[in-house]
Design a protein around this motif. Structure first.
Motif, PDB file in Angstrom:
ATOM      1  N   ILE A 109       0.844  -1.195   0.000  1.00 20.34           N
ATOM      2  CA  ILE A 109       0.000   0.000   0.000  1.00 20.34           C
ATOM      3  C   ILE A 109       0.881   1.247   0.000  1.00 20.34           C
ATOM      4  O   ILE A 109       2.097   1.153   0.118  1.00 20.34           O
ATOM      5  N   GLY A 110       0.266   2.402  -0.136  1.00 15.97           N
ATOM      6  CA  GLY A 110       1.023   3.653  -0.183  1.00 15.97           C
ATOM      7  C   GLY A 110       1.763   3.944   1.123  1.00 15.97           C
ATOM      8  O   GLY A 110       1.343   3.522   2.203  1.00 15.97           O
ATOM      9  N   ARG A 111       2.829   4.676   1.024  1.00 16.95           N
ATOM     10  CA  ARG A 111       3.696   4.961   2.169  1.00 16.95           C
ATOM     11  C   ARG A 111       2.970   5.700   3.286  1.00 16.95           C
ATOM     12  O   ARG A 111       3.105   5.382   4.464  1.00 16.95           O
ATOM     13  N   LYS A 112       2.174   6.693   2.931  1.00 15.98           N
ATOM     14  CA  LYS A 112       1.483   7.490   3.949  1.00 15.98           C
ATOM     15  C   LYS A 112       0.478   6.641   4.732  1.00 15.98           C
ATOM     16  O   LYS A 112       0.375   6.748   5.950  1.00 15.98           O
ATOM     17  N   LYS A 113      -0.278   5.799   4.022  1.00 12.80           N
ATOM     18  CA  LYS A 113      -1.270   4.972   4.703  1.00 12.80           C
ATOM     19  C   LYS A 113      -0.593   3.897   5.542  1.00 12.80           C
ATOM     20  O   LYS A 113      -1.063   3.575   6.648  1.00 12.80           O
TER      21      LYS A 113
END
Length: 261
Positions: free
Chosen positions: A149-153
């Motif tokens: 998944i994306g880094r921020k999430k």
């Protein structure tokens, strides 16, 4: 096996985690049993897909904090190294591994979903990396979570310890499908059978190629893929598949053949 049960349906092996007292926690013994089972599956080449499942309440609750609490630092290191070997085994066996998730998949349970090649979840499933809530940051789950998944999430999940829903996991790319609980068995088997119609040899070639190229620069990856597909084209199962295409028939795969490229 003490912590696993196994059943087979044609080319699919279903392995059920059975550590109900700890919500299917990945104890050292369970990790060893699962690794040994997957090694046997890879060697025998009798199935093309392995489905990992838990119980209605919990797919997997991660590592056993009770076990960790009673271990020395050296013993904890051995536990996590054993888990590391299992993660590598999942990545390197020729078979496709599908996580079938009902209930919670947290910490190393979430890691198990993330390392799997595919995942199908019930609408009731929940995912998270809540180790930080107990003072044990989910360092090892972070590796594959952040590659799904994306880094921020990923950072949000790791640093808040909050759980996400099955629908959010689908939107983030952690799972392939989310289905009603009463359709989980059917939809997981349907996905598995979409794979089992393929040649195990070509699945093996494709799985190895897919993960090798992920961290390469674009044209380095394309160069590698070009070499793989050229060699693949002369594999006996590719020769059979191409011939079957022109003859308008179903190919006959030789899954016991272990010709590598």
């Amino acid at each position: 096996m003490e912590f696993l049960s196994v059943r087979k349906n044609e080319d699919i092996a279903y392995v059920t985690l059975q550590n109900p007292r700890e919500f299917n926690a990945l104890s050292l013994k369970l990790l060893q049993e699962l690794d040994s089972f997957l090694q046997e599956v890879a060697e025998k080449r009798e199935v093309k897909v392995v489905v990992i499942e838990g119980s209605t309440k919990a797919f997997c609750s991660g590592h056993s904090l009770r076990e960790i609490e009673n271990m020395s630092a050296h013993e904890v290191l051995k536990l996590f190294q054993t888990c590391q070997l299992l993660m590598r085994r999942i990545r390197e066996i020729p078979q496709i591994v599908i996580s079938k998730v009902e209930g919670v998949a947290v910490a190393a349970g979430c890691q198990l979903v993330a390392i799997s090649d595919m995942a199908v979840a019930s609408e009731n499933a929940r995912f998270g990396t809540p180790g930080i809530n107990s003072g044990l940051f989910c360092s090892t789950p972070a590796v594959f979570l952040s590659r799904n998944i994306g880094r921020k999430k990923a950072a949000e999940m790791l640093f808040t310890g909050n759980l996400i829903s099955a629908r959010e996991a689908l939107e983030l790319g952690l799972v392939n499908k989310v289905v009603p609980p009463n359709m989980l068995d059917e939809e997981t088997e349907k996905l598995a059978k979409d794979v089992t119609k393929q040649s195990l040899n070509i699945i093996e070639i494709g799985k190895r190629m897919f993960y090798q190229q992920l961290n390469m620069e674009d044209f380095q990856a394309l160069n590698y893929a070009t070499e793989v597909i050229a060699l693949n084209s002369k594999h006996p199962d590719a020769v059979e598949g191409i011939r079957a295409f022109f003859e308008k028939r179903t190919p006959v795969w030789n899954d016991k053949l272990t010709t590598r490229i």
